[in-house]
Enzyme design. Structure first.
Site, mmCIF file in Angstrom:
data_model
loop_
_atom_site.group_PDB
_atom_site.id
_atom_site.type_symbol
_atom_site.label_atom_id
_atom_site.label_comp_id
_atom_site.label_asym_id
_atom_site.label_seq_id
_atom_site.Cartn_x
_atom_site.Cartn_y
_atom_site.Cartn_z
ATOM 1 N N CYS A 15 -41.979 -1.896 -32.552
ATOM 2 C CA CYS A 15 -42.991 -1.184 -33.330
ATOM 3 C C CYS A 15 -43.213 -1.967 -34.627
ATOM 4 C CB CYS A 15 -42.491 0.218 -33.661
ATOM 5 S SG CYS A 15 -40.986 0.162 -34.651
ATOM 6 N N HIS A 44 -31.345 -0.855 -34.600
ATOM 7 C CA HIS A 44 -30.248 -0.585 -33.663
ATOM 8 C C HIS A 44 -30.409 -1.380 -32.380
ATOM 9 C CE1 HIS A 44 -29.614 3.500 -35.845
ATOM 10 N NE2 HIS A 44 -28.794 2.577 -36.321
ATOM 11 N N HIS A 77 -33.954 2.195 -41.199
ATOM 12 C CA HIS A 77 -33.763 3.653 -41.141
ATOM 13 C C HIS A 77 -33.759 4.310 -42.511
ATOM 14 C CE1 HIS A 77 -31.549 1.283 -38.090
ATOM 15 N NE2 HIS A 77 -32.296 1.999 -37.278
ATOM 16 N N HIS A 127 -26.993 10.442 -38.011
ATOM 17 C CA HIS A 127 -27.884 9.287 -37.846
ATOM 18 C C HIS A 127 -28.283 8.781 -39.234
ATOM 19 C CE1 HIS A 127 -31.472 6.928 -36.978
ATOM 20 N NE2 HIS A 127 -31.049 6.840 -35.717
ATOM 21 N N GLU A 129 -30.948 7.575 -40.490
ATOM 22 C CA GLU A 129 -32.237 8.052 -41.032
ATOM 23 C C GLU A 129 -32.088 9.472 -41.593
ATOM 24 O OE1 GLU A 129 -35.762 7.634 -38.526
ATOM 25 O OE2 GLU A 129 -36.693 9.304 -39.593
ATOM 26 N N CYS A 198 -43.148 9.445 -35.445
ATOM 27 C CA CYS A 198 -44.123 8.380 -35.714
ATOM 28 C C CYS A 198 -44.968 8.030 -34.482
ATOM 29 C CB CYS A 198 -43.396 7.133 -36.223
ATOM 30 S SG CYS A 198 -42.600 6.225 -34.905
ATOM 31 N N SER A 227 -31.658 5.690 -31.291
ATOM 32 C CA SER A 227 -32.087 7.064 -31.022
ATOM 33 C C SER A 227 -33.365 7.087 -30.187
ATOM 34 C CB SER A 227 -32.286 7.776 -32.357
ATOM 35 O OG SER A 227 -32.955 8.977 -32.193
ATOM 36 N N ASN A 228 -34.372 6.315 -30.593
ATOM 37 C CA ASN A 228 -35.656 6.388 -29.878
ATOM 38 C C ASN A 228 -35.524 5.895 -28.437
ATOM 39 O OD1 ASN A 228 -37.174 3.591 -29.561
ATOM 40 N ND2 ASN A 228 -35.993 3.493 -31.464
ATOM 41 N N SER A 270 -36.775 -0.874 -30.859
ATOM 42 C CA SER A 270 -35.958 -1.942 -31.451
ATOM 43 C C SER A 270 -35.553 -3.009 -30.430
ATOM 44 C CB SER A 270 -34.710 -1.325 -32.091
ATOM 45 O OG SER A 270 -34.103 -0.396 -31.216
#
Ligand code: 0JX
Ligand code: SF4
Length: 313
Positions: A15, A44, A77, A127, A129, A198, A227-228, A270
């Site tokens: 991204c 990550h 993050h 986390h 973030e 996002c 996480s994503n 990532s």
């Protein structure tokens, strides 16, 4: 002819925030030389972090591990106010690789706090973030919910002065369930103008759903702490598709593919495309000859680098 095929998700992988964060570390290394200290893994992904480490980046969690007069970069993050203040007090040369979309949530938290709202964050405990966003205010000021069940246990100061924000990389569907529970319990709660999840998270989850609709198995390229990327695997699994997350091609297990004719492949925000290519090549070597790519939303968003790191590298 084999009818075994591969379908690639679109969009997938990097991204704009990840692109920018990695460039910041690379350019800082070019401009100032090694070592460059980075607070937390800049993104990550093991491959990305190992490569930057080879070039002279040192990843630390604690500012005590950064020698005086060093250059320090905050990860994509984001960091808490306490970390920012300590880093500034120690006099480091600082570059902020926090994704601008995370910084936007930080600013929203400060604004809501100034307006007297108590803020509930939706996110995953521990986390970075979440620590950074909740750390925009004094410890204990914000409340955290991770699940719908957590909503019932909240103790708030004033139901008329409540707001919610979220981590940027959550499951869109799961989060709307939590927001609905918050709205049901606290009808006056203030919601963000625009969802904090996002564009990249939203688009990749849409794309993996589309993939899962026509595939027998989905492979997500991403590191275990991303996480994503984990959310992408879960979104596919919720559609009753066998779904696996792998850090790289070596993690693929041939047994997963027994009896499967169509393999869907995607990558977290990532995970670099080179790892996707290696995964594709390995699966091709198992007889999945045709490779096609789904159509999807075009992403044109790009974030500028900090002024001092712009210009030709
Ligand atoms: O664990 P996350 O998905 O938040 O981070 P990752 O995998 O490094 O992805 C890019 C950074 C995302 C920040 O929002
Ligand atoms: Fe920014 Fe979204 Fe990428 Fe996170 S996933 S770095 S919020 S663009």
């Amino acid at each position: 002819m084999s009818n075994k095929s591969i379908l690639l998700a679109n969009p997938r992988g990097f991204c704009a925030g990840v692109d920018r964060a990695i460039s910041i570390v690379e350019r800082a290394l070019e401009r100032f030389g090694a070592p460059i200290y980075v607070r937390h893994e800049v993104v990550h992904n093991k491959f990305v972090v190992d490569n930057l480490r080879k070039k002279g980046a040192i990843f630390i969690e604690n500012l005590d591990d950064v020698p005086p007069d060093s250059t320090l970069i905050y990860s994509a993050h984001g960091v808490s106010k306490a970390v920012q203040q300590e880093a500034m007090a120690r006099g480091f040369r600082i570059f902020d690789a926090t994704c601008p979309l995370v910084t936007k949530v930080h600013k929203e938290v400060s604004r809501l706090d100034e307006q007297g709202y108590q803020i509930i964050m939706i996110g995953h405990k521990g986390h970075p973030e979440v620590e950074g966003t909740m750390g925009q205010l004094a410890p204990g000021t914000m409340l955290l919910v991770e699940t719908i069940e957590d909503v019932a246990g909240l103790h708030v100061n004033d139901e008329a002065k409540l707001a919610h924000v979220s981590q940027t990389t959550l499951s869109v569907d799961e989060t709307s369930g939590i927001i609905a529970a918050l709205q049901q319990r606290f009808p006056q709660i203030k919601s963000p103008h625009k969802e904090d999840i996002c564009y990249a998270t939203t688009n990749r989850q849409e794309a993996v759903k589309k993939l899962a609709a026509t595939c027998d198995i989905v492979v997500v390229v991403g590191s275990p702490n991303s996480s994503n990327s984990n959310r992408l695997r879960e979104v596919a699994a919720l559609l009753k598709i066998e779904a696996y997350m792998v850090d790289n091609a070596d993690c693929l297990q041939s047994e997963w593919f027994a009896g499967k004719s169509k393999v869907g492949i995607t990558a977290g925000a990532s995970a670099p495309e080179v790892l996707v290519n290696e995964v594709v090549q390995k699966i091709v070597s198992w007889g999945y000859a045709t490779i096609t790519e789904n159509s999807g939303v075009e992403e044109s968003i790009m974030f500028v680098l900090p002024k001092e790191l712009r210009g030709s590298s």
